[in-house]
Write an enzyme that holds these catalytic residues in place. Structure first.
Site, short mmCIF file in Angstrom:
data_model
loop_
_atom_site.label_atom_id
_atom_site.label_comp_id
_atom_site.label_asym_id
_atom_site.label_seq_id
_atom_site.Cartn_x
_atom_site.Cartn_y
_atom_site.Cartn_z
N ARG A 78 11.49 -2.41 2.39
CA ARG A 78 12.32 -2.75 3.72
C ARG A 78 13.42 -3.81 4.77
O ARG A 78 12.30 -4.44 4.45
CB ARG A 78 11.38 -1.14 4.68
CG ARG A 78 11.22 -0.37 3.86
CD ARG A 78 10.30 1.17 5.27
NE ARG A 78 9.05 0.40 5.32
CZ ARG A 78 8.68 -0.50 6.36
NH1 ARG A 78 8.90 -1.01 7.53
NH2 ARG A 78 7.68 -0.47 6.05
N TYR A 137 15.93 -0.08 -3.16
CA TYR A 137 14.13 0.07 -2.97
C TYR A 137 14.25 1.70 -2.58
O TYR A 137 14.22 1.14 -1.25
CB TYR A 137 13.84 -1.43 -2.50
CG TYR A 137 12.43 -1.48 -3.18
CD1 TYR A 137 12.14 -1.79 -3.25
CD2 TYR A 137 11.99 -1.46 -1.62
CE1 TYR A 137 10.59 -2.05 -3.67
CE2 TYR A 137 10.56 -1.55 -1.71
CZ TYR A 137 10.17 -1.95 -2.70
OH TYR A 137 8.23 -1.62 -3.33
N GLY A 138 12.80 1.74 -2.72
CA GLY A 138 11.54 2.24 -1.36
C GLY A 138 12.16 2.90 -0.84
O GLY A 138 13.20 3.83 -0.55
N LYS A 188 10.55 7.26 4.77
CA LYS A 188 10.35 6.46 6.40
C LYS A 188 11.45 7.52 6.79
O LYS A 188 11.66 7.51 8.26
CB LYS A 188 10.34 5.46 6.59
CG LYS A 188 8.89 4.95 5.05
CD LYS A 188 7.93 4.87 6.31
CE LYS A 188 7.22 4.13 5.33
NZ LYS A 188 5.51 4.29 5.74
N HIS A 242 2.58 8.24 11.29
CA HIS A 242 2.80 7.33 10.57
C HIS A 242 1.21 7.48 10.43
O HIS A 242 0.44 6.56 10.23
CB HIS A 242 3.30 5.89 11.14
CG HIS A 242 2.70 4.98 10.11
ND1 HIS A 242 3.34 3.52 9.95
CD2 HIS A 242 3.29 5.41 8.60
CE1 HIS A 242 3.43 3.37 8.88
NE2 HIS A 242 3.30 4.11 7.85
N SER A 258 0.48 -1.87 8.79
CA SER A 258 0.52 -2.36 6.97
C SER A 258 -0.43 -3.16 7.24
O SER A 258 -1.13 -3.87 7.91
CB SER A 258 1.71 -2.45 6.39
OG SER A 258 2.26 -3.61 7.72
N CYS A 281 -3.60 -2.47 6.22
CA CYS A 281 -5.12 -2.63 6.83
C CYS A 281 -5.99 -1.49 6.09
O CYS A 281 -7.47 -0.23 6.94
CB CYS A 281 -5.00 -2.39 8.27
SG CYS A 281 -4.47 -3.35 9.41
N ASP A 313 -0.02 8.59 4.32
CA ASP A 313 1.04 7.73 4.78
C ASP A 313 2.16 8.46 6.51
O ASP A 313 1.89 8.01 7.39
CB ASP A 313 2.19 7.48 3.60
CG ASP A 313 3.39 6.26 4.29
OD1 ASP A 313 2.71 5.47 4.88
OD2 ASP A 313 4.50 6.50 4.53
N ARG A 366 4.96 -1.29 -6.37
CA ARG A 366 4.36 0.36 -6.12
C ARG A 366 4.47 0.95 -7.39
O ARG A 366 5.06 0.52 -8.40
CB ARG A 366 5.48 0.69 -5.10
CG ARG A 366 5.99 0.21 -4.05
CD ARG A 366 5.33 0.80 -2.43
NE ARG A 366 5.15 0.10 -1.19
CZ ARG A 366 5.04 -0.24 -0.39
NH1 ARG A 366 4.46 1.30 0.24
NH2 ARG A 366 4.88 -0.93 0.81
O1 SAT Z 1 9.13 1.24 1.01
S1 SAT Z 1 8.37 2.19 1.94
O2 SAT Z 1 8.97 2.22 3.02
O3 SAT Z 1 8.40 3.52 1.70
C1 SAT Z 1 6.62 2.04 2.30
C2 SAT Z 1 6.59 0.90 2.95
O4 SAT Z 1 7.51 -0.16 3.32
O5 SAT Z 1 5.31 1.30 3.98
MN MN Z 2 3.56 3.56 5.22
#
Ligand code: SAT
Ligand code: MN
Length: 596
Positions: free
Chosen positions: A79, A207-208, A216, A236, A258, A260, A287, A380
């Protein structure tokens, strides 16, 4: 084909959808428009097509049935918080923790970037639902994208297709999401939210969290904004089910910054002795939690997602067998290593047998001697929640689960004890607002740089952080019967910098104490920071920790907390005038009760 024809077979008569799609088609100029129905055959055809172009790589079907590997561009692996914007009418509404730009200006800027961005490409239209379709908490969206990778990931992470479309038409309300890969130019990458228009625009990433817009973007940033207005919360948080040997079923929601161990806690395996005694732990989500007031005045939570987008490195049979098992079927791996001998995947700490003959996450030849990571540290897996062996039977309950406790956590070398309980809701909100993790400068017992991450929402809150805290405070009156709030810290270190608490499954020992407190079954010490256990109140039978060591991580050192008070003041000042006075009062109370 002209634009009108491109939209010919879009199976809806909803004017708002059609008008929006028409605009998008005109702007991005795709060669073709494909409506995603949610049918398996269509998805299978798309996966095949993506294998043809190299966008996906089919893995060993015997060992990893229906699984694929994808490599993102190497400048596009996480991200991008610096390029994520909340475009509310005024900058004040977005607050000091978000990037902001005037919505009209941002739209102008984006227009140029999206112009003809899908020329020569296919545009996919994905109706998706966060939460069970037709359930009271569900929110719907339509994501337009030019990426098959996005389509097949959304099919795992959310509920998609025709039944969602029907629900959108009935409800007449949905989030607009537009994603274009464009040329993946990192300098022009934007992840933009227009909360007041219920709209998300993402460009120049593949990406993600930048492109799977249900996660998110919708389920946290947009949803937190909606939740504020509508009296619910988008958090979250993982959601965990715990059944004790007497059969009492509790649910806990927990927020961590993150790194943890959130996914590990969400899929916790009880220690042997606990298993034998009949404890059962199940996962509802890893999540995101959407939390509403139930008819009984309690807070009820759902996991709006349908899958896990988990970090691969470090996931192993030992650290998280449930997560690993979830990835064995119909999963998509992103940026992990490829084992060329048997066409399976590998990542750091999966096991002790790295492939002798493989390709790294960028597709370059790799051997254990290469001296580099085979998988990207943020690589991931996308896996169906229903493939997780410990998924809760309540995962699919439209009304969700009632929360017995909310747990905040952080990564503190010395300051926060293993566990403490807030005195009441207001104090609990304070505890969440001061959440923090330290950079791993915490080695050798040194205290690292503290990064505040209130409720783990710093990059995900879709409006002003001060207003968000006020919303948390207000939830007490909206609900009436709010859960107890706790704080945990698994990461206290000794003078050598080694972790003292064993963590992982043993965290259930702390949860046991938490639940005993919730049900009024055990006394606690009243301290400056809140209620705490005596060391002997935490069961360490067959646990790799001594009573003295446990005592040491239940110690609260006032001088560390004094430093923390100063840093919290600074943080509250940064948030500014909208920091609720109740939280400043809690801070004052804390300061006054420290023995200095
Ligand atoms: O890439 S995501 O936002 O889905 C996962 C993360 O970075 O927490
Ligand atoms: Mn998360």
């Amino acid at each position: 084909m002209n634009n009108k024809d491109l939209l010919n077979n879009i199976p809806t008569t909803n004017d708002e959808i059609l008008a929006w799609l028409k605009q998008v088609v005109e702007l991005t100029n795709p060669d073709e428009v494909v409506w995603i129905t949610g049918e398996e055959q269509q998805l299978e055809d798309l996966r095949k097509e993506a294998c043809g172009t190299g966008e996906l790589i089919k893995l060993n079907d015997e060992k990893l049935e229906g699984c694929y590997l994808h490599r993102s561009d190497k400048n596009d692996v996480a991200r991008v918080e610096g390029r994520t914007f909340i475009c509310t009418e005024t900058e004040e509404e977005a607050g000091p923790t978000n990037n902001w730009m005037d919505p009209a200006k941002m739209r102008e800027k984006l227009k140029t970037l999206y112009k003809d961005s899908m020329k020569g490409r296919t545009m996919y239209v994905i109706p998706f639902s966060m939460g069970l379709v037709d359930s009271p908490s569900a929110k719907y969206g339509i994501e337009v994208t030019d990426s098959i990778y996005v389509v097949v990931n959304m099919a795992i992470m959310t509920r998609i297709g025709n039944e969602v479309m029907k629900a959108i038409e009935e409800k007449g309300e949905f989030t607009k999401g537009l994603h274009a890969k464009a040329d993946l130019n990192a300098e022009e990458r934007y992840i933009v939210h227009f909360p007041q228009d219920n709209e998300i625009m993402s460009i120049n990433s593949g990406y993600g969290g930048n492109v799977l817009l249900g996660k998110k973007c919708l389920a946290l940033r947009i949803a937190s904004y909606l939740g504020k207005a509508q009296g619910w919360m988008a958090e979250h948080m993982l959601i965990l089910g715990v059944k004790n040997p007497e059969g009492r079923q509790d649910y806990i929601a927990a927020a961590f910054p993150s790194a943890c161990g959130k996914t590990n806690l969400a899929m916790l395996i009880p220690p042997e002795g606990y298993k034998k005694d009949g404890w059962e732990v199940t996962c509802i989500g890893d999540d995101i939690a959407w939390i509403r007031v139930g008819e009984d005045g309690r807070l009820w939570a759902i996991n709006p997602e349908n899958g896990f987008f988990g970090v691969a490195p470090g996931t192993s049979e030992k650290s998280n067998p449930n997560a690993l098992a979830s990835t064995k079927k119909n999963a998509i791996f992103t940026n992990v290593g490829l084992n060329l001998d048997d066409n399976t995947v590998w990542w750091e700490k999966l096991d002790k047998n790295p492939p002798k003959n493989g390709l790294d996450w960028m597709g370059q030849p790799w051997t254990p001697e290469s001296g580099t990571n085979m998988a990207h540290p943020n690589s991931r897996f996308t896996a169906y929640a229903k493939n997780c062996p410990c998924i809760s039977p309540a995962f699919d309950k439209p009304e969700g689960v009632p929360l017995s406790a909310i747990v905040f956590g952080g990564r503190r070398a010395k300051t926060a004890p293993l566990v403490y309980q807030s005195r009441d809701w207001k104090h609990g909100v304070f505890v969440g607002s001061i959440m923090a993790s330290e950079t791993t400068a915490a080695i050798m017992g040194q205290v690292g740089v503290v990064r505040r991450d209130p409720m783990a929402m710093l990059p995900f809150c879709g409006y002003h952080m001060g207003d968000y805290w006020q919303h948390w405070l207000d939830m007490e009156n909206l609900a009436g019967d709010v859960p107890e709030i706790f704080n945990v810290n698994w990461f206290r270190v000794d003078d050598n910098g080694d972790f003292i608490w064993p963590g992982f499954g043993d965290n259930l020992r702390v949860i046991e104490w938490i639940l005993k407190r919730v049900h009024g079954e055990i006394e606690a010490k009243d301290t400056a920071i809140g209620y705490m256990p005596e060391a002997q109140d935490i069961n360490i039978d067959d646990c790799d920790i001594s009573l003295e060591a446990l005592e040491s991580i239940l110690k609260v050192e006032d001088n560390y907390w004094k430093e923390d008070v100063a840093s919290i003041k600074e943080f509250y000042d940064k948030i500014g005038d909208r920091t609720p006075k109740e939280l400043r009062e809690e801070l004052e109370k804390l300061e006054n009760s420290l023995n200095l």
